[in-house]
Design an enzyme around this catalytic site. Structure first.
Site, PDB file in Angstrom:
ATOM      1  N   ASN A 104      61.900  22.901  70.579  1.00  0.00           N
ATOM      2  CA  ASN A 104      61.589  21.824  71.537  1.00  0.00           C
ATOM      3  C   ASN A 104      62.134  22.140  72.923  1.00  0.00           C
ATOM      4  OD1 ASN A 104      61.714  20.576  68.693  1.00  0.00           O
ATOM      5  ND2 ASN A 104      60.522  19.128  69.867  1.00  0.00           N
ATOM      6  N   GLY A 129      48.831  22.394  84.894  1.00  0.00           N
ATOM      7  CA  GLY A 129      49.774  23.004  85.829  1.00  0.00           C
ATOM      8  C   GLY A 129      49.466  22.566  87.249  1.00  0.00           C
ATOM      9  N   SER A 183      54.841  28.524  68.569  1.00  0.00           N
ATOM     10  CA  SER A 183      55.511  27.237  68.456  1.00  0.00           C
ATOM     11  C   SER A 183      56.067  27.012  67.062  1.00  0.00           C
ATOM     12  CB  SER A 183      54.494  26.134  68.771  1.00  0.00           C
ATOM     13  OG  SER A 183      54.957  24.877  68.338  1.00  0.00           O
ATOM     14  N   ASN A 202      44.012  27.346  85.100  1.00  0.00           N
ATOM     15  CA  ASN A 202      42.896  26.502  85.549  1.00  0.00           C
ATOM     16  C   ASN A 202      43.397  25.193  86.161  1.00  0.00           C
ATOM     17  OD1 ASN A 202      43.713  25.033  83.325  1.00  0.00           O
ATOM     18  ND2 ASN A 202      41.735  25.085  82.276  1.00  0.00           N
ATOM     19  N   TYR A 232      46.651  21.909  66.452  1.00  0.00           N
ATOM     20  CA  TYR A 232      47.483  22.691  67.379  1.00  0.00           C
ATOM     21  C   TYR A 232      48.312  23.724  66.609  1.00  0.00           C
ATOM     22  CZ  TYR A 232      51.442  23.966  70.306  1.00  0.00           C
ATOM     23  OH  TYR A 232      52.397  24.692  70.971  1.00  0.00           O
ATOM     24  N   ARG A 266      66.016  17.517  65.951  1.00  0.00           N
ATOM     25  CA  ARG A 266      65.259  18.514  66.708  1.00  0.00           C
ATOM     26  C   ARG A 266      66.222  19.535  67.305  1.00  0.00           C
ATOM     27  NH1 ARG A 266      62.104  16.254  64.262  1.00  0.00           N
ATOM     28  NH2 ARG A 266      60.121  15.262  64.833  1.00  0.00           N
TER      29      ARG A 266
END
Length: 307
Positions: free
Chosen positions: A178, A47, A125, A43, A149, A216
């Site tokens: 990440n 992006g 994720s 949509n 999320y 991370r």
């Protein structure tokens, strides 16, 4: 099966990439568009049309809309589901919207993948783990997400698992750690790298939140693409971590970026983020043994290409 750049290749398939105009999705499109019929459903909320190569078909539409989904999934062999609301902060303010985009739309896509007998690769994720009890984090570590999320990604994963087990869907769940790389801009995937690079190259202070000891596992987008392509060549289904299996502290990251950028920027500490994850590092042994994956882009090399 392999192509010139070490990526596994795929040819003459009808492939749908949701979110294919975004950071990760557009990199998957690039890897597949030469030898396949690739369509992108996006949509364009985060992006960009310019990310989609001319050879791909862009369907400007919404993953929540049934008509758009019908058009995008007709006669498709493979679905890479990358589209999502990925901002943790935005999810805190808009949990229902997050659920609609990340869970309900995934369920709609799963039904269509099943109807088309398509292989389904789902982008999940490391946020599903929340504050891990120990590192490295394996796929069977406790899931305890700390944001809408993270909850939405876990709920969507459960639906994918259900479709694998009860409807015999050919599907893989990839839990990204990440992700960073060129074209990322201010993406939420690993915003800290973009911020540090910007600060170091403009000579501003590099701002480290808290004491900088939080770690991370930063994985380059090219390795994420490779994991997605390898997922198509394997019979395996289920959940796989995608990272490097190594981690770096945020303070070390700041120092490395400053060094590579030849920057005079001073590193300063600012307030820690509330409920920030302390330690994160992927156990990627399952990905290695099932897909033959090993990370190909070191952090230094990846950062150097960015800077």
């Amino acid at each position: 099966m392999s192509s010139h750049d070490g990526m596994p290749s795929l040819s003459e398939k009808e492939i749908l990439i949701t979110g294919g105009a975004g950071f990760i999705g557009s990199n998957i499109v690039e890897a597949l568009v030469d030898e396949n019929e690739v369509r992108v459903l996006d949509n364009l909320s985060s992006g960009s049309r310019s990310n989609v190569p001319d050879e791909a078909t862009l369907i400007e539409g919404d993953i929540r809309n049934d008509d758009d989904l019908d058009r995008a999934t007709a006669d498709v062999d493979v679905i890479f589901h990358q589209a999502a609301l990925i901002s943790v902060e935005k999810s805190m303010h808009h949990p229902e919207l997050t659920h609609d985009i990340n869970v309900t739309a995934t369920l709609k896509l799963l039904k269509r993948a099943h109807d088309e007998s398509a292989r389904f690769v789902f982008a999940s994720s490391a946020a599903v783990y929340g504050q891990p009890e120990s590192v490295p984090i394996s796929e069977d570590a406790p899931t305890n997400p700390t944001s809408p999320y993270g909850v939405s990604k876990l709920a969507a994963e459960e639906y994918v698992q259900l479709y694998i087990e009860e409807f015999d869907l050919d599907a893989v769940i990839l839990r990204y750690f990440n992700v960073y790389g060129p074209g990322q801009l201010d993406s939420d995937y690993s915003a800290v790298i973009g911020v540090f690079v910007e600060q170091a190259t403009t000579g501003n202070e590099i701002t480290v939140e808290g004491d900088g000891t939080q770690t991370r596992d930063f994985v380059h987008v090219q390795d994420i693409v490779r994991a997605n392509l390898l997922a198509l060549h394997s019979e395996a289904t289920g959940v796989f971590n995608v990272g490097t299996g190594e981690s770096v502290s945020i303070l070390e990251l700041a120092e490395t970026i400053r060094e590579i950028a030849n920057s005079e920027s001073e590193i300063v500490h600012v307030d820690a983020r509330p409920s920030d994850i302390e330690k994160s590092r992927a156990d990627i042994s399952k990905l290695k043994s099932n897909f033959g994956f090993s990370p190909s882009v070191s952090l230094e090399k990846g950062l150097a290409t960015l800077i």
